[in-house]
Every structure is written in structure tokens, then in C-alpha cells.
Design a protein around this motif. Sequence first.
Motif, PDB file in Angstrom:
ATOM      1  N   HIS A  78      -8.034  18.027  -9.310  1.00 55.54           N
ATOM      2  CA  HIS A  78      -8.163  19.383  -8.556  1.00 55.54           C
ATOM      3  C   HIS A  78      -7.746  18.943  -6.398  1.00 55.54           C
ATOM      4  O   HIS A  78      -8.049  17.737  -6.331  1.00 55.54           O
ATOM      5  N   ALA A  79      -7.106  20.206  -6.249  1.00 52.03           N
ATOM      6  CA  ALA A  79      -7.050  20.003  -4.750  1.00 52.03           C
ATOM      7  C   ALA A  79      -7.687  21.281  -4.175  1.00 52.03           C
ATOM      8  O   ALA A  79      -8.015  21.939  -5.114  1.00 52.03           O
ATOM      9  N   VAL A  80      -8.464  21.043  -3.395  1.00 51.39           N
ATOM     10  CA  VAL A  80      -9.202  22.034  -1.881  1.00 51.39           C
ATOM     11  C   VAL A  80      -8.203  22.711  -1.351  1.00 51.39           C
ATOM     12  O   VAL A  80      -7.441  22.067  -0.550  1.00 51.39           O
TER      13      VAL A  80
ATOM     14  N   GLY B  79      -2.305  27.917 -11.459  1.00 48.78           N
ATOM     15  CA  GLY B  79      -3.363  26.376 -11.169  1.00 48.78           C
ATOM     16  C   GLY B  79      -4.279  26.439 -10.861  1.00 48.78           C
ATOM     17  O   GLY B  79      -5.175  25.530 -10.643  1.00 48.78           O
ATOM     18  N   ALA B  80      -4.467  27.632 -10.400  1.00 53.00           N
ATOM     19  CA  ALA B  80      -5.702  28.075  -9.420  1.00 53.00           C
ATOM     20  C   ALA B  80      -6.950  28.000 -10.648  1.00 53.00           C
ATOM     21  O   ALA B  80      -7.124  28.683 -11.287  1.00 53.00           O
TER      22      ALA B  80
ATOM     23  N   PRO C   8       1.568  22.263  -6.869  1.00 53.96           N
ATOM     24  CA  PRO C   8       0.896  23.357  -6.836  1.00 53.96           C
ATOM     25  C   PRO C   8      -0.086  24.199  -6.180  1.00 53.96           C
ATOM     26  O   PRO C   8      -0.334  25.135  -5.811  1.00 53.96           O
ATOM     27  N   ALA C   9      -1.017  22.685  -4.554  1.00 57.87           N
ATOM     28  CA  ALA C   9      -1.561  23.334  -3.853  1.00 57.87           C
ATOM     29  C   ALA C   9      -0.498  23.493  -3.112  1.00 57.87           C
ATOM     30  O   ALA C   9      -1.215  25.065  -1.955  1.00 57.87           O
TER      31      ALA C   9
ATOM     32  N   LEU D 200      -9.714  26.761  -5.473  1.00 59.99           N
ATOM     33  CA  LEU D 200      -9.741  24.998  -6.125  1.00 59.99           C
ATOM     34  C   LEU D 200      -8.843  25.356  -6.801  1.00 59.99           C
ATOM     35  O   LEU D 200      -8.293  25.867  -7.717  1.00 59.99           O
ATOM     36  N   VAL D 201      -7.726  24.190  -6.759  1.00 63.45           N
ATOM     37  CA  VAL D 201      -6.376  24.721  -7.977  1.00 63.45           C
ATOM     38  C   VAL D 201      -5.939  22.787  -8.865  1.00 63.45           C
ATOM     39  O   VAL D 201      -5.854  21.576  -8.068  1.00 63.45           O
ATOM     40  N   ARG D 202      -5.545  22.715  -9.431  1.00 63.97           N
ATOM     41  CA  ARG D 202      -4.953  21.930 -10.371  1.00 63.97           C
ATOM     42  C   ARG D 202      -3.722  21.566 -10.138  1.00 63.97           C
ATOM     43  O   ARG D 202      -2.498  21.954  -9.760  1.00 63.97           O
ATOM     44  N   LEU D 203      -4.068  20.187 -10.460  1.00 65.38           N
ATOM     45  CA  LEU D 203      -3.216  19.114 -10.344  1.00 65.38           C
ATOM     46  C   LEU D 203      -2.953  18.164 -11.343  1.00 65.38           C
ATOM     47  O   LEU D 203      -4.014  17.960 -12.048  1.00 65.38           O
TER      48      LEU D 203
END
Length: 417
Positions: A181-183, A202-203, A268-269, A257-260
Motif C-alpha cells: 500500500h501507499a499512503v 484501488g483505495a 494507482p496512488a 490508503l491505496v493498494r499497489l
Amino acid sequence: MRSDYQDLVDEISELLGAPATLENRDFELIAFGSHEGGGDLDTAALDPVRTRSILTRRSTAQVRAWFEAYGIARATGPVHIPASPEAGVLRGRICLPVRHRGIVRGYVWLLDTDPRPSPEQLDAAMAVTARIGTLLADEATAGEDVTREFRAVLTAAPGWQHDQAHAALSAALGSEADRLHAVVCVGPWPFEEPPGVGRLPGATALCVLPAPQGSEAAFGPPPANPAAPGAATPGAPAGQRGEPDAPAPAPAVLAALVRLRTAGALGPAETAAERLRALSGAAAAGVGTPRTGMAQTARAWREAVAAARAAHAEPRLGPVAHWSALGPYRLLTTLSASTAADPATAPLLTGAHRELARTAETYLDHAGQAGRTAAALGVHRQTLYYRLSRVEQLTGLDLDDGEDRLLLHMALKAARL
């Protein structure tokens, strides 16, 4: 729920007389039917793409791109895909898209056979995929409502509260917590609530927070009169509707919070940040370092906030800035305003000397090269020398001294924040 998926995949395999596999829309394996037949298994008959998917639980990016080129994400019925040895697909496929309320949730895959399943068999199989779509949609909805846990992680005090909040978020997300994930930080955010998670591909989680302590001035007041998420017409945020005595609203920011898929693929972020910026009218957004698991989510949030602050301060970094690309701002954003302030540079940072400060910063940005600095400012070189002498008089610093130049450069950059 996984056993439910397996039962439904086995039902499709029985209907069509061929082993089926179920993947979600990110091509991650959920369930698969087994090969049948007496005697020893003929490994030559196995399809390498299917075998790899079962062994590694996912398909490669190349295979995914090949299949998506046939429009499976838009299809509402079976899609026949021919073999392509150059793409690594040695046998043709039948793809049954899994949809729920018009949204693709996954795919059921079968190896193409001769003879092919009849239209009646495929219709019966598509009816089963509708039941799978309902399960996938229910599972996704169950994982959406983690706003409370996500907010708790971002606001928890160090120590046991921090550890407890991260554990609660991991538990709420279940298997989703183990993904990369990326924030993302977007600010200022003018609404009391975030948009629905379903509106942002993606969120995993979204929440609205007050601007973190020390960053309030960087984000400033919310943009005037943005359209609220889902609103038909624009409306002014609270505190900006013309009341003469209404206090200025405290700046707020949105956390996502986004899935990668991979650490190097931040698309996606970035897409989430751009969509949220467009929705809010915010000037900038920041993205923290991608991490697997939830244990470092609070740290990733601090990085995202710092990146958003830097994007506001330095337009060349934005409008979506990455923590990894901030350069000296990675250090400067960790300093409080009182720590970053220096008495020697304070006179230069008053409104009366704004042009001198810009000259000094441009000069230092160009490594002290007078010709390049004068060209960047559009002034004669003698004018530049005069301004630099005034900078030295105001600050007491010697621009021929490396440490004095470092102090001035840091102070000027910190003032932007």
C-alpha cells in the motif's frame, strides 16, 4: 467465504466439463478446479499460464495485458481468446466476466476445448458467475468500512496506542492488510467527509483529519466554494457563507490508503491523488514510501504529509509529490517552524525584503553562479551583485562562506514551508 468460491468454481467446472479458475479483477487467484482423468498426469497437456497462476496465486503483467486487450473488463458475456505463443499463452481461453451491478469483480477462466461448450451451458455458467459477483461485492463492501481504524492509526500517540491502532487496522483489513500500500495526503480538504471508497479505484480506506500540528500554515484554509462529493451544485464550506463573525475554518487534509501491485508502479496512488485533488480543488498532494503490511502506516502518513507540504512550497515538486523525490525537503519538513527560524536570516524574511529573499534563493539554487542567476532573474549582473551585498548587510552572513550559504539556503527553503 473462500470455500463458497471453491464450491461455485466446482459447479462451473461440472457444468462445462472443464476445470475452471477464478481470479479477482487484479488477476489474483481465488479458487481453481482440478484436472481430472485416470492414470498419470500428462504434464505436456498443462497450460503454463494456468499452472503459474495456481502456483504463484497471480498472473504476470504481460499475460494480464494480453487478456485485457480483448475487452474482458467491458464484456458482459463469454469472451473467446485465441492462443498466442509469443505472449506465453499456448492454449486459447474462454473468459466469463464476473460482474455485480455492472461492475466487473473478477474473471472465471476455462481452457478452450473442442467441442466448445454450448450456448446453453455458457448461459448456465454465467448465472453462477452472477452469484460469485455478489460474494465478491459483499466482501469488498465489508472491507471498505475501516475509516475508524485508519484514522486511529494516523492520530495515535507513540507507544502502546500506536501498536494497538496498527493491530486493529490489520485485523479490520484481514488478508488485505498484507498487500503493498501507499499512503496519500491531499490538502487542504474542504469537506467534512471523504468520498466513498468505491469511487476511488484501488483505495482501501479514506478519512478526513485536521492538518497535522506544525503544517497548518502550509495547507491554509480550504479552497472557496468547492462542489461537495456527489453534490449537484457547488456550496461554500462551513465558515465561508458570508457570516461576518464566522471564524476561519481550520485546515483539514484527506488521507487515503491505496493498494499497489509493485513498489515501482505508483500509478494507482498517483491516480487517486489526482482525482482527489480535482474533487477538492486542492493545490497539491503527497505520496509516502510504499510499504507491505500496516505496521509502518503512521510513518508513511508523515511522509505523505511532508510531500504535500513540499509540493505546496515548491511547485516543481508537484502537484503530486513523492517523498522519495523531495531532496532537501525530506530534512526540512521534519523541523518545526521555531527550530527552522534563525535570527540571522529573520530580517531578510520580512515582507519588505521579499525581492532580496527571492534573489538570494535563486542565487543559491544556481550554486552561486552569477551569470545563470542574473539570467534567471532577468536582471543585469551589477544589479545582482548589489542585491547580494544588501543580503549580506541584512543578515551578517558572508556569501563566500560555505556554512553561511548553507544556513541561508536552508532558512529560505524552510520559510517556504
